[in-house]
Design a protein around this motif. Structure first.
Motif, mmCIF file in Angstrom:
data_model
loop_
_atom_site.group_PDB
_atom_site.id
_atom_site.type_symbol
_atom_site.label_atom_id
_atom_site.label_comp_id
_atom_site.label_asym_id
_atom_site.label_seq_id
_atom_site.Cartn_x
_atom_site.Cartn_y
_atom_site.Cartn_z
ATOM 1 N N SER A 32 0.892 -1.160 0.055
ATOM 2 C CA SER A 32 0.005 0.012 -0.186
ATOM 3 C C SER A 32 0.951 1.071 -0.161
ATOM 4 C CB SER A 32 -0.857 0.129 1.208
ATOM 5 O OG SER A 32 0.026 0.014 2.330
ATOM 6 N N VAL A 33 0.358 2.241 -0.703
ATOM 7 C CA VAL A 33 1.269 3.233 -0.925
ATOM 8 C C VAL A 33 0.045 4.680 -0.753
ATOM 9 C CG1 VAL A 33 2.470 4.957 -2.316
ATOM 10 C CG2 VAL A 33 2.847 2.383 -2.503
ATOM 11 N N LEU A 34 0.698 5.871 0.128
ATOM 12 C CA LEU A 34 -0.026 6.908 0.288
ATOM 13 C C LEU A 34 0.396 7.995 -0.404
ATOM 14 C CD1 LEU A 34 -2.539 8.563 1.652
ATOM 15 C CD2 LEU A 34 -0.874 9.055 3.709
ATOM 16 N N ASP A 35 -0.260 8.686 -1.185
ATOM 17 C CA ASP A 35 0.370 10.031 -1.838
ATOM 18 C C ASP A 35 -0.309 11.339 -1.077
ATOM 19 O OD1 ASP A 35 1.343 12.023 -3.372
ATOM 20 O OD2 ASP A 35 -0.052 11.417 -5.001
ATOM 21 N N CYS A 36 0.516 11.858 -0.401
ATOM 22 C CA CYS A 36 -0.115 13.123 0.569
ATOM 23 C C CYS A 36 0.719 14.203 0.546
ATOM 24 C CB CYS A 36 -0.060 12.698 1.961
ATOM 25 S SG CYS A 36 -0.574 13.959 2.915
ATOM 26 N N PRO A 37 0.227 15.304 -0.146
ATOM 27 C CA PRO A 37 -0.869 15.480 -0.692
ATOM 28 C C PRO A 37 -0.858 14.928 -2.300
ATOM 29 C CG PRO A 37 0.168 17.551 -0.740
ATOM 30 C CD PRO A 37 0.971 16.611 -0.095
ATOM 31 N N GLY A 38 -2.155 14.402 -2.815
ATOM 32 C CA GLY A 38 -2.307 13.849 -4.111
ATOM 33 C C GLY A 38 -2.684 15.162 -4.983
ATOM 34 N N SER A 49 -3.158 1.198 -11.498
ATOM 35 C CA SER A 49 -3.534 0.185 -12.778
ATOM 36 C C SER A 49 -2.141 -0.792 -12.889
ATOM 37 C CB SER A 49 -3.297 1.155 -14.065
ATOM 38 O OG SER A 49 -1.940 1.764 -14.382
ATOM 39 N N ARG A 50 -1.239 -0.641 -12.101
ATOM 40 C CA ARG A 50 -0.116 -1.433 -12.018
ATOM 41 C C ARG A 50 -0.378 -2.466 -10.481
ATOM 42 N NH1 ARG A 50 5.068 1.856 -14.366
ATOM 43 N NH2 ARG A 50 3.926 2.908 -15.993
ATOM 44 N N GLY A 51 -1.408 -2.458 -10.105
ATOM 45 C CA GLY A 51 -1.574 -3.529 -9.026
ATOM 46 C C GLY A 51 -1.270 -2.936 -7.634
ATOM 47 N N VAL A 52 -0.843 -1.785 -7.479
ATOM 48 C CA VAL A 52 -0.651 -0.985 -6.203
ATOM 49 C C VAL A 52 -1.768 -0.751 -5.664
ATOM 50 C CG1 VAL A 52 0.853 0.896 -4.934
ATOM 51 C CG2 VAL A 52 1.600 -0.208 -7.030
ATOM 52 N N ASP A 53 -1.803 -0.895 -4.151
ATOM 53 C CA ASP A 53 -2.948 -0.357 -3.443
ATOM 54 C C ASP A 53 -2.483 1.225 -3.029
ATOM 55 O OD1 ASP A 53 -4.930 -0.250 -1.657
ATOM 56 O OD2 ASP A 53 -4.188 -1.301 0.006
ATOM 57 N N ALA A 54 -2.947 1.714 -3.845
ATOM 58 C CA ALA A 54 -2.654 3.223 -3.758
ATOM 59 C C ALA A 54 -4.002 4.244 -3.582
ATOM 60 C CB ALA A 54 -2.074 3.914 -5.346
ATOM 61 N N ILE A 55 -3.403 5.138 -2.635
ATOM 62 C CA ILE A 55 -4.517 5.953 -2.205
ATOM 63 C C ILE A 55 -4.119 7.263 -2.085
ATOM 64 C CG2 ILE A 55 -5.798 6.662 0.014
ATOM 65 C CD1 ILE A 55 -7.024 4.127 -0.821
ATOM 66 N N ALA A 56 -4.921 8.464 -2.418
ATOM 67 C CA ALA A 56 -4.346 9.736 -2.520
ATOM 68 C C ALA A 56 -5.250 10.470 -1.306
ATOM 69 C CB ALA A 56 -4.435 10.520 -3.638
ATOM 70 N N VAL A 57 -4.504 11.510 -0.615
ATOM 71 C CA VAL A 57 -5.284 12.312 0.427
ATOM 72 C C VAL A 57 -4.995 13.806 0.195
ATOM 73 C CG1 VAL A 57 -3.309 12.145 2.089
ATOM 74 C CG2 VAL A 57 -6.014 12.457 2.749
ATOM 75 N N ASP A 58 -6.156 14.505 0.062
ATOM 76 C CA ASP A 58 -5.795 16.087 -0.162
ATOM 77 C C ASP A 58 -7.068 16.712 0.324
ATOM 78 O OD1 ASP A 58 -4.008 17.619 -2.678
ATOM 79 O OD2 ASP A 58 -5.690 18.590 -1.562
ATOM 80 N N PRO A 59 -6.861 18.009 1.071
ATOM 81 C CA PRO A 59 -7.915 19.014 1.374
ATOM 82 C C PRO A 59 -8.712 19.082 0.246
ATOM 83 C CG PRO A 59 -5.883 19.970 1.824
ATOM 84 C CD PRO A 59 -5.395 18.705 1.466
ATOM 85 N N ALA A 60 -8.384 19.155 -1.196
ATOM 86 C CA ALA A 60 -9.106 19.394 -2.233
ATOM 87 C C ALA A 60 -9.990 18.404 -2.707
ATOM 88 C CB ALA A 60 -8.018 19.805 -3.519
#
Ligand SMILES: C[S@@+](CC[C@H](N)C(=O)[O-])C[C@H]1O[C@@H](n2cnc3c(N)ncnc32)[C@H](O)[C@@H]1O
Length: 229
Positions: A32-38, A49-60
């Protein structure tokens, strides 16, 4: 020349840019990977799309997906205008010229818009220094172009609280890029002070060179290690 871009830009960097400035190899993108802020970045779309459990977080992401996508599209012009008025502050290698930068960011915003519409669950509202995730929720946490970039308005205490929060939700590394501000100003004293503060907490923090330089002098990331990595 004015050295403030104004409000936080909701920018749209690509997966390839993230790969380069976070020096990501295939072994880094497991689990799992978090992108903060996305923001409007297409990192999460491509990683998923490459199978990573990816999540982005952002106030937007408080707004509905269509409105976030429209905001990201509108922000492309502001970001491109900022760079094109200051081309001499940038290394034109990864991005060959302002036109190819614009094309890349436009494509990235398009990919982001399609993904947030199809998979809104990957895009969570959240605001540093308080993230809506459990301790150690992510194998890897990435943070690009928010911390340090806006050091003109976010002080040392905010940086320390935000980095501690990113570290709290990571069971692996936290990587932060860049270590210069929006106008290209170096922040060595601030970075060193934060590295020392983490050392006092018993957390290993290091500055590591990366194979990417667009803003002149922005060629390293900050890495925070978690126990076991
Ligand atoms: C320059 S963008 C970076 C987006 C993406 N990482 C990229 O490189 O394209 C900065 C982002 O920081 C977000 N932001 C503003 N305040 C924030 C906060 N307190 N916590 C987390 N993100 C914040 C903005 O909404 C914006 O999307």
């Amino acid at each position: 020349m004015n050295d403030s871009i104004g409000e936080f830009l909701v920018s749209a960097r690509s997966f390839a840019e993230y790969e380069a400035f976070f020096d990501l190899g295939p072994d880094d993108l497991r689990g799992s990977v978090l992108d903060c802020p996305g923001g409007g970045a297409s990192f999460t779309a491509t990683a998923a799309s490459r199978g990573v459990d990816a999540i982005a977080v952002d106030p937007a992401y408080a707004e509905p997906p269509a409105e976030v996508a429209a905001r990201v599209r509108a922000e492309l012009d502001r970001g491109n205008a900022w760079v094109t008025a200051r081309t001499s502050r940038y290394e034109w290698g990864f991005h060959r010229d302002p036109e190819s930068l614009t094309r890349g960011r436009t494509e990235s915003a398009r990919s982001f818009a399609a993904d947030i519409a199809a998979h809104p669950e990957r895009y969570r509202f959240g605001t540093l220094p308080d993230l809506p995730f459990a301790d150690g929720a992510f194998d890897l946490v990435l943070s690009s172009h928010f911390l340090f970039t806006y050091a003109d308005r976010l002080d040392r205490d905010f940086h320390l609280a935000a980095l501690r929060e990113l570290h709290r939700v990571a069971r692996g590394q936290v990587r932060v890029f860049p270590q210069v501000d929006q106008a290209g100003g170096r922040l060595d004293n601030l970075v060193e002070e934060l590295v020392r503060a983490f050392a006092e907490d018993g957390v290993r923090a290091e500055r590591r060179r990366v194979p990417y330089e667009f803003q002149r002098g922005a060629d390293s990331m900050l890495v925070l290690h978690s126990p076991g990595r």
